[in-house]
Design a protein around this motif. Structure first.
Motif, PDB file in Angstrom:
ATOM      1  N   VAL A  51     -73.996 -12.283   4.101  1.00  0.00           N
ATOM      2  CA  VAL A  51     -75.221 -11.886   3.388  1.00  0.00           C
ATOM      3  C   VAL A  51     -74.876 -11.554   1.923  1.00  0.00           C
ATOM      4  CG1 VAL A  51     -76.997 -10.080   3.242  1.00  0.00           C
ATOM      5  CG2 VAL A  51     -76.453 -11.129   5.459  1.00  0.00           C
ATOM      6  N   GLU A  52     -73.754 -10.893   1.715  1.00  0.00           N
ATOM      7  CA  GLU A  52     -73.341 -10.568   0.330  1.00  0.00           C
ATOM      8  C   GLU A  52     -73.056 -11.827  -0.483  1.00  0.00           C
ATOM      9  OE1 GLU A  52     -73.823  -7.588  -1.122  1.00  0.00           O
ATOM     10  OE2 GLU A  52     -74.578  -7.172   0.891  1.00  0.00           O
ATOM     11  N   MET A  53     -72.519 -12.872   0.173  1.00  0.00           N
ATOM     12  CA  MET A  53     -72.290 -14.148  -0.534  1.00  0.00           C
ATOM     13  C   MET A  53     -73.617 -14.674  -1.079  1.00  0.00           C
ATOM     14  SD  MET A  53     -69.708 -16.295   1.905  1.00  0.00           S
ATOM     15  CE  MET A  53     -69.907 -17.827   1.020  1.00  0.00           C
ATOM     16  N   TYR A  54     -74.673 -14.493  -0.279  1.00  0.00           N
ATOM     17  CA  TYR A  54     -76.011 -14.907  -0.725  1.00  0.00           C
ATOM     18  C   TYR A  54     -76.482 -14.006  -1.880  1.00  0.00           C
ATOM     19  CZ  TYR A  54     -81.092 -15.072  -0.911  1.00  0.00           C
ATOM     20  OH  TYR A  54     -82.378 -15.125  -1.359  1.00  0.00           O
TER      21      TYR A  54
ATOM     22  N   GLU B  28     -72.186 -27.173   2.513  1.00  0.00           N
ATOM     23  CA  GLU B  28     -72.338 -26.044   1.575  1.00  0.00           C
ATOM     24  C   GLU B  28     -71.015 -25.263   1.490  1.00  0.00           C
ATOM     25  OE1 GLU B  28     -74.716 -25.290  -0.455  1.00  0.00           O
ATOM     26  OE2 GLU B  28     -74.704 -23.125  -0.789  1.00  0.00           O
ATOM     27  N   GLY B  29     -70.359 -25.099   2.640  1.00  0.00           N
ATOM     28  CA  GLY B  29     -69.059 -24.414   2.666  1.00  0.00           C
ATOM     29  C   GLY B  29     -68.018 -25.176   1.862  1.00  0.00           C
TER      30      GLY B  29
ATOM     31  N   GLY C 284     -71.863 -23.437  10.551  1.00  0.00           N
ATOM     32  CA  GLY C 284     -71.369 -24.551   9.743  1.00  0.00           C
ATOM     33  C   GLY C 284     -70.564 -24.058   8.549  1.00  0.00           C
ATOM     34  N   LEU C 285     -71.081 -23.022   7.915  1.00  0.00           N
ATOM     35  CA  LEU C 285     -70.421 -22.454   6.732  1.00  0.00           C
ATOM     36  C   LEU C 285     -69.006 -21.970   7.092  1.00  0.00           C
ATOM     37  CD1 LEU C 285     -71.337 -21.600   3.776  1.00  0.00           C
ATOM     38  CD2 LEU C 285     -71.545 -19.306   4.744  1.00  0.00           C
TER      39      LEU C 285
ATOM     40  N   LYS D 246     -75.231 -14.866  -5.094  1.00  0.00           N
ATOM     41  CA  LYS D 246     -75.631 -16.227  -5.469  1.00  0.00           C
ATOM     42  C   LYS D 246     -74.511 -17.257  -5.319  1.00  0.00           C
ATOM     43  CE  LYS D 246     -79.496 -15.160  -8.597  1.00  0.00           C
ATOM     44  NZ  LYS D 246     -79.989 -14.099  -7.779  1.00  0.00           N
ATOM     45  N   GLU D 247     -73.507 -16.955  -4.478  1.00  0.00           N
ATOM     46  CA  GLU D 247     -72.478 -17.970  -4.206  1.00  0.00           C
ATOM     47  C   GLU D 247     -73.008 -18.946  -3.162  1.00  0.00           C
ATOM     48  OE1 GLU D 247     -69.123 -14.483  -4.596  1.00  0.00           O
ATOM     49  OE2 GLU D 247     -69.183 -15.653  -2.749  1.00  0.00           O
TER      50      GLU D 247
END
Ligand code: NAD
Ligand code: ZN
Length: 379
Positions: free
Chosen positions: A335-338, A212-213, A182-183, A341-342
């Protein structure tokens, strides 16, 4: 590791028959062969696709089988020829792969790998046509190359994404399927400009991730459309600002949206699998620049009908598979976006249960309760 090269005995949830509760069994997991890795699964979650093939209504029944494809784990050992993964690496299994050598993998525009593209009918490894799971010598089949409802599983190296070892696997495990789909549908394919208006059709896990995207992309209005109004409150957490229940209107949703937005939305993302919603998602975008993206998997006999004038008026229709992410290349960045904290992952996780209670996750999905249920392999 002491177990490398040896058969591992461990627990797995085996589906013996379509639609029957899974049973936890001791299985033997053979060592990984050429271009394969054996992974210790720590956390897994249930996605609609598992349930779909477990029910096997209209699907090819492949049983006994070990389901599961959304997960996080640690590499236990690697087979011959594997150079970019080593024991101890933290990984996310993926139901579709990236061989890195075929025309699709070499194209910057495609993630539909020729070798490892999702195959729901195959229950064996691609290398030698054998299963790596057995009980008393009787083979138990794999599912989409991942079979994560087992304490250990064997996968082709191309279906395994190596991620930041600092990332908490009990959270990022949900990024290995529906949420990334979805993102990516929004971020990679719809690409809403900052300040734009985005319509999301269907507010299940995939649709909420699409919202969320849109939130991350800086959309200013995110309109959620669902036939089930129970989804609306939850969807606010994912950035939805307004809602439409098509049942509340006697005119077509396209028209309701056009009136709300001065002629149409800038982007729409369809995450229902319903053919009517797909047509609505296309016809509700603004002429001149609107882009609609289809994500839902339609029924076999579905046909998409719209007037060609809708295209001539400069509306674009696209579709996406796994949010256009290349599993090995791109998932580490999600995973890095998480980590930065984006992207907020916690809000997708509504339940957590021990492996021994895995059938509860199926019950929750049947009742439509929650979004994702984490299944803890170590209790
Ligand atoms: P879900 O069942 O949890 O959510 C779907 C939502 O759509 C539900 O809330 C439902 O009420 C709503 N809905 C159904 N028909 C509708 C209609 N006509 N108008 C408005 N809302 C409607 O499903 P999910 O897990 O979020 O998955 C969504 C879709 O994405 C499924 O079709 C799934 O197969 C598909 N999917 C596609 C990919 C891909 O790569 N393209 C990957 C994973 C999932
Ligand atoms: Zn490939």
């Amino acid at each position: 590791m002491a177990t490398a090269g040896k058969v591992i005995k461990c627990k797995a949830a085996v589906a013996w028959e379509a639609g029957k509760p899974l049973s936890i069994e001791e299985v033997e997991v053979a060592p990984p062969q050429a271009m394969e890795v054996r992974v210790k699964i720590l956390f897994t979650s249930l996605c609609h696709t598992d349930v779909y093939f477990w029910e096997a209504k209209g699907q090819t029944p492949v049983f006994p089988r070990i389901f599961g494809h959304e997960a996080g784990g640690i590499v236990e050992s690697v087979g011959e020829g594997v150079t970019d993964l080593a024991p101890g690496d933290h990984v996310l299994p993926v139901f579709t792969g990236e061989c890195k050598e075929c025309p699709h993998c070499k194209s910057a525009e495609s993630n539909m790998c020729d070798l490892l593209r999702i195959n729901t009918d195959r229950g064996v490894m691609i290398g030698d046509g054998q299963s790596r799971f057995s009980i008393n010598g009787k083979p138990i089949f794999h599912f989409v190359g991942t079979s994560t409802f087992s304490e250990y599983t064997v996968m082709h190296v191309g279906c395994v994404a190596k991620i930041n070892p600092e990332a908490p696997l009990d959270k990022v495990c949900v990024l290995s399927c529906g949420i990334s789909t979805g993102l990516g549908a929004t971020i990679n394919v719809a690409k809403p400009p900052k300040g734009s208006t985005v319509a999301i059709f269907g507010l299940g896990a995939v649709g909420l991730a699409a919202a969320e995207g849109a939130r991350i992309s800086g959309a200013s209005r995110i309109i959620g459309i669902d036939l089930n109004p129970n989804r609306f409150e939850e969807a606010r957490k994912f950035g939805c600002t307004e809602f439409i229940n098509p049942k509340d209107h006697d005119k077509p949703v396209q028209q309701v949206l056009a009136e709300m937005t001065n002629g149409g939305v800038d982007r729409s993302v369809e995450c229902t699998g319903n053919i009517n919603a797909m047509v609505q998602a296309f016809e509700c975008v603004h002429d001149g620049w609107g882009v609609a993206v289809l994500v839902g998997v339609p029924q076999k006999d579905a046909e998409f009908k719209t007037h060609p004038m809708n295209f001539l008026n400069e509306r674009t229709l696209k579709g996406t598979f796994f949010g256009n992410y290349k599993p090995r290349t791109d998932l580490p960045n999600v995973v890095e976006m998480y980590m930065k904290k984006e992207l907020e992952v916690e809000k997708f996780i509504t339940h957590s249960i021990p492996f021994s209670e895995i059938n509860t996750a199926f019950d929750l999905m049947h009742k439509g309760e929650g979004i994702r249920c984490i299944i803890r392999m170590n209790n």
